[in-house]
Design a protein around this motif. Structure first.
Motif, PDB file in Angstrom:
ATOM      1  N   TYR A  17      46.114  40.249  35.236  1.00 12.68           N
ATOM      2  CA  TYR A  17      44.769  39.675  35.187  1.00 12.68           C
ATOM      3  C   TYR A  17      44.771  38.156  35.349  1.00 12.68           C
ATOM      4  O   TYR A  17      43.802  37.507  34.996  1.00 12.68           O
ATOM      5  CB  TYR A  17      44.077  40.067  33.872  1.00 12.68           C
ATOM      6  CG  TYR A  17      43.777  41.544  33.786  1.00 12.68           C
ATOM      7  CD1 TYR A  17      42.675  42.082  34.432  1.00 12.68           C
ATOM      8  CD2 TYR A  17      44.613  42.395  33.081  1.00 12.68           C
ATOM      9  CE1 TYR A  17      42.391  43.447  34.357  1.00 12.68           C
ATOM     10  CE2 TYR A  17      44.353  43.765  33.009  1.00 12.68           C
ATOM     11  CZ  TYR A  17      43.243  44.282  33.649  1.00 12.68           C
ATOM     12  OH  TYR A  17      42.978  45.629  33.582  1.00 12.68           O
ATOM     13  N   ASP A  54      41.972  37.454  38.160  1.00 11.07           N
ATOM     14  CA  ASP A  54      40.638  37.996  37.917  1.00 11.07           C
ATOM     15  C   ASP A  54      40.633  38.666  36.548  1.00 11.07           C
ATOM     16  O   ASP A  54      41.327  39.662  36.354  1.00 11.07           O
ATOM     17  CB  ASP A  54      40.274  39.009  39.009  1.00 11.07           C
ATOM     18  CG  ASP A  54      38.854  39.547  38.888  1.00 11.07           C
ATOM     19  OD1 ASP A  54      38.303  39.564  37.768  1.00 11.07           O
ATOM     20  OD2 ASP A  54      38.294  39.971  39.919  1.00 11.07           O
ATOM     21  N   TRP A  61      38.631  40.542  35.141  1.00 10.63           N
ATOM     22  CA  TRP A  61      37.973  41.844  35.099  1.00 10.63           C
ATOM     23  C   TRP A  61      38.717  42.926  35.868  1.00 10.63           C
ATOM     24  O   TRP A  61      38.602  44.107  35.559  1.00 10.63           O
ATOM     25  CB  TRP A  61      36.558  41.732  35.659  1.00 10.63           C
ATOM     26  CG  TRP A  61      35.619  40.979  34.774  1.00 10.63           C
ATOM     27  CD1 TRP A  61      35.269  39.666  34.879  1.00 10.63           C
ATOM     28  CD2 TRP A  61      34.926  41.484  33.634  1.00 10.63           C
ATOM     29  NE1 TRP A  61      34.391  39.312  33.879  1.00 10.63           N
ATOM     30  CE2 TRP A  61      34.152  40.422  33.106  1.00 10.63           C
ATOM     31  CE3 TRP A  61      34.870  42.735  33.013  1.00 10.63           C
ATOM     32  CZ2 TRP A  61      33.347  40.564  31.982  1.00 10.63           C
ATOM     33  CZ3 TRP A  61      34.056  42.879  31.902  1.00 10.63           C
ATOM     34  CH2 TRP A  61      33.306  41.812  31.395  1.00 10.63           C
ATOM     35  N   HIS A  62      39.443  42.528  36.910  1.00  9.20           N
ATOM     36  CA  HIS A  62      40.025  43.498  37.829  1.00  9.20           C
ATOM     37  C   HIS A  62      41.528  43.275  37.964  1.00  9.20           C
ATOM     38  O   HIS A  62      41.961  42.212  38.428  1.00  9.20           O
ATOM     39  CB  HIS A  62      39.352  43.406  39.198  1.00  9.20           C
ATOM     40  CG  HIS A  62      37.876  43.603  39.142  1.00  9.20           C
ATOM     41  ND1 HIS A  62      36.986  42.539  39.200  1.00  9.20           N
ATOM     42  CD2 HIS A  62      37.131  44.724  38.987  1.00  9.20           C
ATOM     43  CE1 HIS A  62      35.747  43.013  39.105  1.00  9.20           C
ATOM     44  NE2 HIS A  62      35.805  44.332  38.970  1.00  9.20           N
ATOM     45  N   SER A  94      43.801  41.800  41.287  1.00  5.11           N
ATOM     46  CA  SER A  94      42.835  41.370  42.303  1.00  5.11           C
ATOM     47  C   SER A  94      42.685  39.850  42.272  1.00  5.11           C
ATOM     48  O   SER A  94      42.855  39.234  41.229  1.00  5.11           O
ATOM     49  CB  SER A  94      41.464  42.019  42.048  1.00  5.11           C
ATOM     50  OG  SER A  94      41.520  43.394  42.309  1.00  5.11           O
TER      51      SER A  94
END
Length: 275
Positions: free
Chosen positions: A75, A78, A80-81, A84
């Motif tokens: 993480y 990102d 949240w993802h 990514s």
């Protein structure tokens, strides 16, 4: 026949500060470390990176540890993802920036390799392979300029998940000298069509980085040695037969809760398996 040089991944010491993790790994008898650049371990986006990188270099030298750079932080880019963005996202610049920084850190630390992977493509695109090739080409160019060797890792479930995918990518990039192969032994058992020792022999000419863990067929779960299905003495014999001289680093990213004990057990197992 080359003797295996065993290392341990810092992603298995996620509850330790990096200097303490390095000290434990060295005190246990490992010869190297696979350093995942992450929020808790040499965050490549944190302030004062040059000084902190120099501190890590001094620690590695004092402890006699070789190093490879890993870029599997979940993480970091990102919140949240997981993992990514990738090369295949519409805006891959943050991934490119991360990997360029990883190459720069690898150059400063004298890393034997900087390892990375494809990631998974977001839904709704149809040119994911072309995007992957462009992204990898940009990193190859940067690594070549810095004199750093890249190890691309096939990862189950990602766009490039096996040795056949790596060979295709290697060819499409023009077989650059700086673009080698990171091989995870567990992944070979998980999904490669050949037995694990044969997969190692097939990969041998391209190997620049090796991760090692146990695994079961069809299940991408990194297990402690003896908990999966791999017979390790033939695997290590095959690795020695290839002439590979780089690190063979234990990859147990979900075992930080018992990092020192797991690392101790792992090294004892590997030494016995190596004979």
């Amino acid at each position: 026949m080359s003797r295996a040089r065993f290392g341990y991944g810092t992603n298995g010491f996620g509850n330790h500060r990096l200097p303490e993790a390095l000290r434990v790994i060295a005190d246990l008898g490992y010869e190297g470390v696979a350093l995942t650049l992450d929020t808790n371990h040499l965050d490549p986006f944190a302030p004062d990176l040059a000084r902190r990188t120099a501190d890590v270099a001094a620690d590695l030298e004092r402890l006699g540890l070789a190093v490879v750079i890993e870029t599997g932080a979940r993480y970091l880019l990102d919140p949240w993802h997981k993992h990514s963005p990738t090369f295949m996202h519409d805006d891959p610049e943050l991934r490119l920036d991360y990997l360029r920084r990883a190459v720069d850190i690898g150059a400063e630390l004298g890393a034997e390799a900087v390892s990375f992977w494809a990631g998974t493509a977001p839904s709704g695109i149809n040119d994911e392979w072309d995007r992957l090739v462009r992204g990898c080409a940009a990193i190859v160019e940067h690594a070549t300029a810095r004199g750093v060797t890249l190890g691309f890792e096939p990862e189950p479930g990602m766009l490039v998940e096996d040795l056949a995918g790596w060979r295709r990518l290697h060819a499409d990039l023009g077989e650059p000298v700086a673009f080698g192969l990171t091989l995870d032994i567990g992944h070979c058992r998980c999904l490669e069509p050949l037995p694990v020792p044969e997969s190692v022999i097939e990969a041998g000419p391209y190997l620049v980085n090796v991760q090692i863990d146990d695994m079961r067929r069809g299940v991408h779960e990194h297990l402690e040695f003896g908990e999966g299905e791999i017979d390790f003495p033939p695997v290590l014999a095959a690795l020695a037969a290839t002439g590979y001289r780089g690190l063979v680093a234990v990859e147990l990213p979900r075992h930080s809760h018992a990092g020192p004990a797991v690392a101790a057990r792992s090294l004892e197992f590997l030494r016995k398996a190596a004979g």
